[in-house]
Design an enzyme around this catalytic site. Structure first.
Site, PDB file in Angstrom:
ATOM      1  N   GLY A 169       0.780  -1.241   0.000  1.00  0.00           N
ATOM      2  CA  GLY A 169       0.000   0.000   0.000  1.00  0.00           C
ATOM      3  C   GLY A 169       0.807   1.285   0.000  1.00  0.00           C
ATOM      4  N   ASP A 199      -4.354   3.024  10.713  1.00  0.00           N
ATOM      5  CA  ASP A 199      -5.741   2.733  11.045  1.00  0.00           C
ATOM      6  C   ASP A 199      -5.768   2.307  12.527  1.00  0.00           C
ATOM      7  OD1 ASP A 199      -8.429   2.116  10.685  1.00  0.00           O
ATOM      8  OD2 ASP A 199      -8.056   0.178   9.765  1.00  0.00           O
TER       9      ASP A 199
HETATM   10  P1  IMP Z   1      -3.515  -0.852  10.849  1.00  0.00           P
HETATM   11  O1  IMP Z   1      -2.532  -1.916  11.210  1.00  0.00           O
HETATM   12  O2  IMP Z   1      -4.897  -1.174  11.334  1.00  0.00           O
HETATM   13  O3  IMP Z   1      -3.103   0.541  11.227  1.00  0.00           O
HETATM   14  O4  IMP Z   1      -3.721  -0.928   9.316  1.00  0.00           O
HETATM   15  C1  IMP Z   1      -2.845  -0.453   8.444  1.00  0.00           C
HETATM   16  C2  IMP Z   1      -2.964  -1.185   7.133  1.00  0.00           C
HETATM   17  O5  IMP Z   1      -4.294  -1.591   6.842  1.00  0.00           O
HETATM   18  C3  IMP Z   1      -2.547  -0.246   6.043  1.00  0.00           C
HETATM   19  O6  IMP Z   1      -1.213  -0.462   5.740  1.00  0.00           O
HETATM   20  C4  IMP Z   1      -3.478  -0.606   4.915  1.00  0.00           C
HETATM   21  O7  IMP Z   1      -2.841  -1.553   4.099  1.00  0.00           O
HETATM   22  C5  IMP Z   1      -4.686  -1.249   5.553  1.00  0.00           C
HETATM   23  N1  IMP Z   1      -5.831  -0.325   5.633  1.00  0.00           N
HETATM   24  C6  IMP Z   1      -6.329   0.291   6.724  1.00  0.00           C
HETATM   25  N2  IMP Z   1      -7.380   1.068   6.418  1.00  0.00           N
HETATM   26  C7  IMP Z   1      -7.564   0.945   5.090  1.00  0.00           C
HETATM   27  C8  IMP Z   1      -8.508   1.531   4.160  1.00  0.00           C
HETATM   28  O8  IMP Z   1      -9.398   2.334   4.484  1.00  0.00           O
HETATM   29  N3  IMP Z   1      -8.342   1.156   2.867  1.00  0.00           N
HETATM   30  C9  IMP Z   1      -7.387   0.283   2.453  1.00  0.00           C
HETATM   31  N4  IMP Z   1      -6.496  -0.262   3.273  1.00  0.00           N
HETATM   32  C10 IMP Z   1      -6.584   0.049   4.588  1.00  0.00           C
HETATM   33 MG    MG Z   2      -0.442  -1.362   4.152  1.00  0.00          MG
END
Ligand code: IMP
Ligand code: MG
Length: 187
Positions: free
Chosen positions: A51, A110
């Site tokens: 991403g 996120d």
């Molecule tokens: P976290 O570990 O929950 O902070 O998530 C981070 C990862 O989740 C990011 O690197 C994204 O790949 C994916 N992610 C989180 N939210 C979204 C979204 O709204 N769209 C697409 N990918 C997301």
């Molecule tokens: Mg990611």
């Protein structure tokens, strides 16, 4: 020709949050700020695959201080929109974080689990310093304590795609960031 406009008719996209132009302007500002902060200090930018790849390659071209570039791969989402707390990290062979001042370039924070795991892994590998930079921040869903040093935009609690962000590995190539229609994943 505004490419965002033609894509916006895609029924999978409910609403465009940031156009290509708005993203470019913000990435330029972040690059300028990072260049000031790392003046005279060696910098290693690490993009988080997949991403963060699009943002990372745009960002480095807005940074004017010398830097080296690497990528690591982290996965916390499989094929859906619900986060998993277990984060898999793979570092390419031959890369060593030891002694580097690292800036992680990531698409979105996120829950915070991914960025936290990547940061801790790089520190455990001997990085001198590890700062973080995300083009998007979804503060409503944070589950971990982590400070992000550079943030492009705060966004509401919506699932977004484009500019590197995917749903089931699609939409990464959209030049803008948009909210994915719920009808795509709520069936
Ligand atoms: P976290 O570990 O929950 O902070 O998530 C981070 C990862 O989740 C990011 O690197 C994204 O790949 C994916 N992610 C989180 N939210 C979204 C979204 O709204 N769209 C697409 N990918 C997301
Ligand atoms: Mg990611």
């Amino acid at each position: 020709m505004d490419s965002a406009k033609s894509y916006a008719t895609d029924p999978a996209i409910e609403r465009v949050l940031f156009t290509e132009e708005q993203i470019a302007a913000r990435v330029k500002e972040l690059g300028e700020q990072i260049s000031r902060d790392y003046a005279g200090k060696p910098l290693a930018v690490i993009g988080v695959l997949r991403g963060g790849a699009v943002f990372c390659v745009d960002l480095i071209r807005q940074i004017s201080v010398p830097l080296e570039l690497s990528f690591i791969e982290a996965s916390s989402y499989q094929n859906g929109t619900t986060p998993q707390t277990e984060v898999k990290i793979s570092i390419s062979r031959g890369f060593t974080a030891k002694g580097l001042n690292i800036l992680i370039a990531e698409d979105i924070i996120d829950t915070g689990h991914t960025l936290k795991a990547v940061r801790e892994r790089l520190l455990a590998e001997g990085a001198l310093s590890v700062k973080t930079c995300c083009i998007l921040n979804k503060p409503a869903r944070r589950q971990t304590e982590i400070d992000v040093d550079y943030i492009g935009f705060d966004i509401p609690d919506e699932f977004v795609v484009g500019y590197g962000l995917d749903y089931a590995n699609k939409y990464r190539n959209l030049p803008y960031i948009g909210i994915l229609s719920r009808s795509v994943y709520e069936k």
